[in-house]
Motif scaffolding. Sequence first.
Motif, short mmCIF file in Angstrom:
data_model
loop_
_atom_site.label_atom_id
_atom_site.label_comp_id
_atom_site.label_asym_id
_atom_site.label_seq_id
_atom_site.Cartn_x
_atom_site.Cartn_y
_atom_site.Cartn_z
N GLN A 119 -41.06 25.38 -61.84
CA GLN A 119 -42.48 26.60 -61.96
C GLN A 119 -43.00 25.91 -63.56
O GLN A 119 -43.36 25.97 -64.49
CB GLN A 119 -41.73 27.68 -62.63
CG GLN A 119 -40.97 28.34 -61.75
CD GLN A 119 -41.82 29.70 -60.83
OE1 GLN A 119 -42.34 29.23 -61.04
NE2 GLN A 119 -41.18 30.89 -60.58
N ASP A 176 -46.49 26.31 -64.20
CA ASP A 176 -47.33 27.09 -64.58
C ASP A 176 -46.70 27.67 -66.36
O ASP A 176 -47.07 28.09 -67.02
CB ASP A 176 -46.54 28.28 -63.86
CG ASP A 176 -47.30 28.32 -62.45
OD1 ASP A 176 -48.59 27.87 -62.04
OD2 ASP A 176 -46.98 28.16 -61.13
N LEU A 177 -45.25 27.01 -66.40
CA LEU A 177 -45.07 27.46 -67.42
C LEU A 177 -45.15 26.71 -69.17
O LEU A 177 -45.92 27.59 -69.61
CB LEU A 177 -43.49 27.41 -67.47
CG LEU A 177 -42.62 28.12 -66.34
CD1 LEU A 177 -40.81 27.35 -66.48
CD2 LEU A 177 -42.18 29.05 -67.05
N ALA A 227 -48.55 26.02 -68.85
CA ALA A 227 -49.72 26.19 -68.66
C ALA A 227 -49.72 27.35 -69.92
O ALA A 227 -50.79 28.27 -70.17
CB ALA A 227 -50.55 26.54 -67.17
N ARG A 228 -48.67 28.39 -68.84
CA ARG A 228 -48.70 30.04 -68.94
C ARG A 228 -47.90 29.65 -71.41
O ARG A 228 -48.35 30.95 -72.29
CB ARG A 228 -47.71 31.18 -69.21
CG ARG A 228 -48.00 31.35 -67.62
CD ARG A 228 -47.01 31.65 -66.80
NE ARG A 228 -47.81 32.04 -65.25
CZ ARG A 228 -46.47 32.07 -64.10
NH1 ARG A 228 -45.18 33.16 -64.53
NH2 ARG A 228 -47.04 32.18 -63.39
#
Lengths: 435, 435
Positions: B30, B33-34, B36-37
């Motif tokens: 991930q 995604d991580l 970006a978050r």
Amino acid sequence: MSEVRNTPITVAMLGCGTVGGQVARLLHEQADDLTARIGRPIRLTGIAVRRPHRHPEIDPELLTTDAEALVDSGVDLIVEVIGGIEPARSLLLRALKSGTSVVTANKALLAEHGPELHAAADSSGADLYFEAAVAGAIPLLRPLRESLAGDRISRVMGIVNGTTNYVLSAMDASGSGYAETLDEAGRLGYAEADPTADVDGFDAAAKAAILASSAFHTRVRAEDVHREGISGLSAADVAAAQLLGRTVKLLAICERVVDQSGAESVSVRVHPAMIPRAHPLASVGGAFNAVFVEAEAAGQLMFYGQGAGGAQTASAVLGDVVAVARNRVAGGYGPRESAYARLPVRPMGETPTRYHVSLDVADRTGVLSQVALVFAEHDVSIAIVRQEGRSDEASLVLVTHTASDAALRSTVDKLAGLPAVREVVSVMRVEGEEA
Amino acid sequence: MSEVRNTPITVAMLGCGTVGGQVARLLHEQADDLTARIGRPIRLTGIAVRRPHRHPEIDPELLTTDAEALVDSGVDLIVEVIGGIEPARSLLLRALKSGTSVVTANKALLAEHGPELHAAADSSGADLYFEAAVAGAIPLLRPLRESLAGDRISRVMGIVNGTTNYVLSAMDASGSGYAETLDEAGRLGYAEADPTADVDGFDAAAKAAILASSAFHTRVRAEDVHREGISGLSAADVAAAQLLGRTVKLLAICERVVDQSGAESVSVRVHPAMIPRAHPLASVGGAFNAVFVEAEAAGQLMFYGQGAGGAQTASAVLGDVVAVARNRVAGGYGPRESAYARLPVRPMGETPTRYHVSLDVADRTGVLSQVALVFAEHDVSIAIVRQEGRSDEASLVLVTHTASDAALRSTVDKLAGLPAVREVVSVMRVEGEEA
């Protein structure tokens, strides 16, 4: 205690209806606990209302009709419980742009103007919290955005409107029709005088947009949500569900869809659906709300509680007030909300769904093959068939495997035109089980 | 992107078993995604294990046997998934005191040494997150500490141990006894080779201590928790519950108790209890966990999901990793955990409970009045009586109203000694309904 630690966090409130009154009460009654939890006291400095004389229970010194001046008064945070789009939208944009944090319970505003509000919050760094906008007291947005922040959510499916769930639970229990059940719900106080926003799915669609945005890090607006309400449901639909061990619920469904090329999109929709009685959502009765979440690593989760009510919603508002206040004490604002994924919203016609179809057909040779041919022509595969004859007529129940919603809809349209089909008794989507 | 925004948040992991392996996998899979978050990438810089050759799936460059050096390596946060008390305790104290934030799934450590760990975190300001320690993937501690931070929690009652819930569900379904059901659970992989921690309630008691601490802003330790396991349960107990439309669950119960003088305390206990079949916890079957929360304004809430498993627990760990990382990006640490309330823990004997008692008595005149007199002598009021004769023997079932647990226990002891009582068939507490 140092002077700084005694400086209150200041809060102004816009609106003072059912929820606002409870927020004011809790801020007062829980003052000592809130101070201890935050590290500094909270002080309510003003409440903007339209008609101050209607609020005899509130200290008149707090009441004002000048909402703009209250927003500009330099408080640490604004609590918005007016509801509706204007003037809430303009007032919150004004607050956020100037760096004043906002806690709101306004689902319609967030679902229609979320991107604008988030942009205003991002421009100044101010906090924008809205746990109370979805499913009342049930902690849902914080778990989606924070607890599951390291996971990959594949689906959020829930009962997020208490009025329609009350009506459907009552229809399921009594076998009564929609109109009379809604009338009774109105008499008992479970439905508004004008129930349109509930029964036509507008309320659930706004919540679905907010849930999908948080779950998939994508801005989804109310207008992106496919919406069908419950006003077309009949006692026959409910009975058809019961025959297959299922029950009918109005569901808000937010799904991550990966097509054959690997491209991702989100499907966000509100419609009635049959779910198996063994599904955790099936036993959610009356005016309760529940939301079922599936994530890659976490597996299946469910959150359950009271989705409406002044005190319940106020609890969620206060949780956000404490969060914003703690951020101030810790030195500023909280982490930002992210919408980096920017997934496209999939049109309903291209969304994979399953249908249940119940038909009254002529009981003669060849009818089943005619019906089956219509499914085959649309590339729709059948999972369950049940046929039962009664004199010259037969009842035919079919449940499909997954296909595009458009193909399923065309199939049903074509079936309705077959000479051997006397009546399409019930058509409904099927959710909550493996295809 | 500026250089700062590309500087990774560095993570070191202590331990690499079932949960740790999944954490490493998810951090890798991930990663985009991580990033970006969080707003910055996360980099796993090292994993301390005892036997590096047992981890062929991990990049050997990451593995080390020197956990202390890894803790001292200046990373932003430590993920601890070793379990047990030492060396986890010493390593985490070392990290927290030096300002390195910690994410841990270690319930035993938190329940026994929570105050010491929190004090170390407070001394440096470092974050200490532990969502994974209770109920696996179910978001529970964050909702209790944050979403309900503006409310007043009165009770947390849950099924927090999957092994015992599997055994009790199976006993309820089959009518079998405890020993044979536990054997079968072991064969199917639902019970450990040494199931003591589960069946004697140690695991649930540790979780109850953590839940009570968060819910009541009070430090509760495992040794403060009254603990009874399920090994004394018989098929007769389960059958007795079924006769009254109830089912038996091993419950972790954390209650705020206000005595007649208005003084507050908390009761924290783990024991089997009968709950009505209509209670939301009654339908939680197999290895699932669920926690029911009651708060003054929010009303009743329930959280449901998978309480164990490598991937599920890793999901909760990752959520905390993202939270700590976001705090770093926002400029430091998150808001502090508070234990300001310092409520005393009420001894079990003084805790108000209700009992169900099932007796085999001689079927002759005057027995009911003798039995009723014993209750009256202990000031215990009876809510339900059911008597059923069979030849010279009768079955007598009584359910009490609320009384102190000590009075209820004395009542049962006295009953057992009555000549007319041939056998005390079943004694169990009753929860989940109005007294």
